[in-house]
Scaffold this motif. Structure first.
Motif, short mmCIF file in Angstrom:
data_model
loop_
_atom_site.label_atom_id
_atom_site.label_comp_id
_atom_site.label_asym_id
_atom_site.label_seq_id
_atom_site.Cartn_x
_atom_site.Cartn_y
_atom_site.Cartn_z
N ARG A 39 -6.94 -8.25 2.63
CA ARG A 39 -7.84 -7.53 1.74
C ARG A 39 -7.23 -6.22 1.23
N ASN A 55 -4.49 -6.21 -2.91
CA ASN A 55 -5.85 -6.51 -2.44
C ASN A 55 -6.05 -7.97 -2.05
N ASP A 56 -5.01 -8.80 -2.20
CA ASP A 56 -5.11 -10.21 -1.81
C ASP A 56 -3.70 -10.75 -1.59
#
Length: 198
Positions: A39, A55-56
């Protein structure tokens, strides 16, 4: 004239081989070896003072000033990252691979864990030995152990970092000490795969 055409045909293809000093696009890919989703994290190009927030675990591209030697770093609160990339980044050799491993799991027992705490975790049904392996299948004898003593088994990936390995050994050792104190050595009879670190 024949020699001039021959010379031009011979020399023209060679001129492009040395003109690779421009920008290079490198691809960054992730291999997540855990059950947790990525995340947040930071990808850093050391020496260029460039950081990219991630973020991913989707692949992304970075632009480097030119071919050469680079160092990269990836940090995340929940993962240990192993990076592999070419010694020298070139237009054809430009893949940066990041393997994500489980960071020290704070729900593991420490050697100083008190018996009351362990009993509460058993009562909640969330206390397991840790075993590292290629597959996630739990041997039948551990299902029986969970039924009889309230302690099961969780399998984590086979690639581990030294911090996680130490934590798993301490956890399994402390859990084994508790079971030995309470039930003697009978609890471990019939276990074909011993818990990690015992």
């Amino acid at each position: 004239m024949k020699y001039l055409i021959f010379s031009l045909l011979f020399c023209l293809p060679c001129t492009g081989a040395f003109a690779t000093d421009g920008e290079i696009t490198a691809q960054v890919v992730f291999e997540n070896l855990t059950q947790r989703d990525l995340r947040s994290g930071t990808f850093t190009i050391i020496g260029a003072n460039t950081s990219i927030e991630v973020n991913d675990a989707n692949p992304f591209n970075i632009t480097l000033p030119g071919k050469g030697k680079y160092e990269f770093l990836f940090s995340s609160e929940h993962f240990v990252a192993l990076l592999s990339y070419p010694k020298k980044i070139t237009p054809k050799n430009n893949l940066i691979k990041i393997q994500l491993l489980a960071k020290y799991n704070s729900n593991k027992l420490t050697v100083a864990a008190q018996n009351g705490y362990i009993e509460n975790r058993i009562a909640d049904g969330n206390l397991n030995f840790v075993l590292h392996g290629m597959d996630a299948t739990v041997p039948r004898e551990y299902l029986e152990l969970k039924r009889k003593y309230g302690v099961g088994l969780v399998k984590e990936n086979c690639a581990i970092d030294p911090v996680s390995m130490k934590a798993a050994k301490e956890h399994n050792k402390r859990l084994s000490q508790y079971l030995d104190q309470k039930y003697g050595s009978t609890w471990s009879e019939g276990l074909t795969e011993k818990p990690f670190g015992l």
